[in-house]
Design a protein around this motif. Structure first.
Motif, mmCIF file in Angstrom:
data_model
loop_
_atom_site.group_PDB
_atom_site.id
_atom_site.type_symbol
_atom_site.label_atom_id
_atom_site.label_comp_id
_atom_site.label_asym_id
_atom_site.label_seq_id
_atom_site.Cartn_x
_atom_site.Cartn_y
_atom_site.Cartn_z
ATOM 1 N N ARG A 1 33.605 3.361 -23.594
ATOM 2 C CA ARG A 1 33.812 3.837 -22.225
ATOM 3 C C ARG A 1 32.510 3.747 -21.444
ATOM 4 O O ARG A 1 31.447 4.122 -21.927
ATOM 5 N N ALA A 2 32.589 3.240 -20.229
ATOM 6 C CA ALA A 2 31.414 3.104 -19.365
ATOM 7 C C ALA A 2 31.343 4.268 -18.385
ATOM 8 O O ALA A 2 32.364 4.861 -18.038
ATOM 9 N N GLY A 3 30.132 4.556 -17.921
ATOM 10 C CA GLY A 3 29.945 5.611 -16.940
ATOM 11 C C GLY A 3 29.152 6.774 -17.495
ATOM 12 O O GLY A 3 28.760 6.804 -18.661
ATOM 13 N N GLY A 4 28.914 7.753 -16.654
ATOM 14 C CA GLY A 4 28.139 8.913 -17.083
ATOM 15 C C GLY A 4 26.682 8.557 -17.285
ATOM 16 O O GLY A 4 26.150 7.637 -16.669
ATOM 17 N N THR A 5 26.031 9.266 -18.175
ATOM 18 C CA THR A 5 24.609 9.049 -18.423
ATOM 19 C C THR A 5 24.346 8.154 -19.632
ATOM 20 O O THR A 5 23.189 7.887 -19.961
ATOM 21 N N ASP A 6 25.400 7.672 -20.283
ATOM 22 C CA ASP A 6 25.222 6.822 -21.456
ATOM 23 C C ASP A 6 24.494 5.536 -21.084
ATOM 24 O O ASP A 6 24.710 4.969 -20.008
ATOM 25 N N GLN A 7 23.638 5.069 -21.989
ATOM 26 C CA GLN A 7 22.972 3.786 -21.821
ATOM 27 C C GLN A 7 23.067 2.995 -23.117
ATOM 28 O O GLN A 7 23.105 3.570 -24.210
ATOM 29 N N LEU A 8 23.099 1.679 -22.992
ATOM 30 C CA LEU A 8 23.104 0.794 -24.144
ATOM 31 C C LEU A 8 21.730 0.171 -24.312
ATOM 32 O O LEU A 8 21.049 -0.143 -23.331
ATOM 33 N N VAL A 9 21.329 0.010 -25.563
ATOM 34 C CA VAL A 9 20.097 -0.686 -25.903
ATOM 35 C C VAL A 9 20.482 -1.900 -26.742
ATOM 36 O O VAL A 9 21.060 -1.760 -27.821
ATOM 37 N N LEU A 10 20.185 -3.089 -26.227
ATOM 38 C CA LEU A 10 20.403 -4.341 -26.947
ATOM 39 C C LEU A 10 19.038 -4.870 -27.352
ATOM 40 O O LEU A 10 18.133 -4.942 -26.515
ATOM 41 N N CYS A 11 18.869 -5.259 -28.613
ATOM 42 C CA CYS A 11 17.522 -5.643 -29.044
ATOM 43 C C CYS A 11 17.551 -6.623 -30.206
ATOM 44 O O CYS A 11 18.499 -6.658 -30.996
ATOM 45 N N SER A 12 16.490 -7.418 -30.297
ATOM 46 C CA SER A 12 16.283 -8.259 -31.465
ATOM 47 C C SER A 12 15.641 -7.420 -32.570
ATOM 48 O O SER A 12 15.184 -6.299 -32.341
ATOM 49 N N ASP A 13 15.606 -7.984 -33.787
ATOM 50 C CA ASP A 13 15.124 -7.188 -34.919
ATOM 51 C C ASP A 13 13.630 -6.905 -34.848
ATOM 52 O O ASP A 13 13.123 -6.067 -35.598
ATOM 53 N N GLY A 14 12.921 -7.563 -33.930
ATOM 54 C CA GLY A 14 11.513 -7.239 -33.760
ATOM 55 C C GLY A 14 11.284 -5.819 -33.300
ATOM 56 O O GLY A 14 10.221 -5.238 -33.572
ATOM 57 N N LEU A 15 12.260 -5.223 -32.614
ATOM 58 C CA LEU A 15 12.105 -3.841 -32.166
ATOM 59 C C LEU A 15 12.292 -2.867 -33.315
ATOM 60 O O LEU A 15 11.394 -2.080 -33.634
ATOM 61 N N PHE A 16 13.455 -2.901 -33.955
ATOM 62 C CA PHE A 16 13.715 -1.891 -34.983
ATOM 63 C C PHE A 16 12.993 -2.195 -36.293
ATOM 64 O O PHE A 16 12.948 -1.354 -37.180
ATOM 65 N N GLY A 17 12.401 -3.391 -36.388
ATOM 66 C CA GLY A 17 11.530 -3.659 -37.518
ATOM 67 C C GLY A 17 10.216 -2.908 -37.408
ATOM 68 O O GLY A 17 9.546 -2.651 -38.415
ATOM 69 N N GLU A 18 9.833 -2.533 -36.187
ATOM 70 C CA GLU A 18 8.583 -1.813 -35.945
ATOM 71 C C GLU A 18 8.799 -0.329 -35.632
ATOM 72 O O GLU A 18 7.991 0.513 -36.019
ATOM 73 N N LEU A 19 9.867 -0.016 -34.898
ATOM 74 C CA LEU A 19 10.122 1.367 -34.487
ATOM 75 C C LEU A 19 11.370 1.902 -35.177
ATOM 76 O O LEU A 19 12.401 1.227 -35.227
ATOM 77 N N ARG A 20 11.277 3.106 -35.664
ATOM 78 C CA ARG A 20 12.446 3.752 -36.258
ATOM 79 C C ARG A 20 13.384 4.217 -35.149
ATOM 80 O O ARG A 20 12.986 4.380 -33.986
ATOM 81 N N ASP A 21 14.628 4.448 -35.519
ATOM 82 C CA ASP A 21 15.626 4.860 -34.533
ATOM 83 C C ASP A 21 15.185 6.113 -33.774
ATOM 84 O O ASP A 21 15.449 6.251 -32.581
ATOM 85 N N GLU A 22 14.516 7.028 -34.473
ATOM 86 C CA GLU A 22 14.064 8.264 -33.830
ATOM 87 C C GLU A 22 13.043 7.973 -32.726
ATOM 88 O O GLU A 22 13.016 8.636 -31.687
#
Length: 263
Positions: free
Chosen positions: A176-197
């Motif tokens: 569902r779209a709307g509200g304050t929700d945001q999507l993060v689309l990323c290549s593995d270079g991001l989560f390879g360096e930063l943890r989800d937290e």
């Protein structure tokens, strides 16, 4: 409905060439992470965003079969380009298209490979996509813990890609779209360096998607050194005026190479 988005990409601290490509052309947003060497990876990821961009030109709501058609067309073009060569080329693909279902606005999220889609809400962040990778299969079977998977020597081996020979299998989700929700689309270079937290912390503090995207890429590159290319799209919707992006001209909404300024 108004769309707000931000885009950032960087070759990373240890690579000279950026094989990621990114698309931000409402209502279509995507990240592709090319494989196969410098020129071949760039060709594969760029081909994917070129085909997905055509979805923004449709005069009707985008359907899952439209995304499938675009990714299959990209796969065919990649294979034709590599015909007669010993090497192969391919790319991951993750994206989100603002469309509608039963008259309501929804995000059509899709992925092939290990580039990821997350959803950030006031309650926190969750990973939407499931990695198509060897270590994810090992986690699913109980052979590895998620923590062990992050350090496994085969963590970059993917089991699905666009253009590597087989017709790409694509996973889909409707959100569902709307509200304050945001999507993060990323290549593995991001989560390879930063943890989800850490990603969630940036999302909670950023005032605009562009700030969030730029901060995430900067932290990955300067904090961890980023052994891989890093690309991020952050996008959300609110009720209101037409779509906008901070510091992003509409004529440059297809962005194979937009640097975040983090070098």
């Amino acid at each position: 409905m108004q769309i707000h988005w931000g885009v950032a990409t960087d070759a990373g601290g240890r690579r000279q060439v950026n094989e990621d490509s990114v698309l931000a052309h409402p209502p279509v947003f995507a990240v592709a992470d090319g494989m196969g060497g410098h020129a071949r990876g760039d060709m594969a990821s760029s081909t994917i965003v070129e085909e997905l961009r055509r979805l923004a030109e449709l005069d009707r709501a985008v359907r899952p079969e439209d995304v499938l058609e675009a990714l299959h067309a990209a796969a065919n073009r990649i294979r034709e380009t590599m015909a007669g060569q010993d090497e192969v080329a391919g790319s991951t693909a993750v994206g989100a298209v603002l469309t509608e279902q039963d008259g309501e606005p929804v995000w059509l999220v899709f992925n092939v490979g290990d580039s990821r889609a997350y959803r950030w809400t006031a309650q926190g962040m969750e990973q939407i996509s499931v990695d198509h990778s060897l270590v994810q299969e090992m986690v699913d079977s109980g052979a590895l813990s998620p923590a062990e998977a992050r350090e496994h020597p085969q963590r970059n081996v993917i089991t699905r890609a666009v253009g590597t020979g087989r017709v790409p299998e694509v996973d889909f989700w409707m959100l569902r779209a709307g509200g304050t929700d945001q999507l993060v689309l990323c290549s593995d270079g991001l989560f390879g360096e930063l943890r989800d937290e850490e990603i969630a912390e940036v999302m909670a503090e950023a005032a605009h998607p562009q700030e969030a995207a730029a901060t995430l890429v900067r932290r990955a590159v300067h904090g961890g050194g980023a052994a891989d290319n890093v690309t991020v799209v952050v996008v959300g919707t609110t009720n209101g005026a037409p779509a906008e992006a901070a510091d992003l001209d509409e004529s440059e909404s297809t962005l194979p190479r937009v640097e975040s300024g983090a070098g």
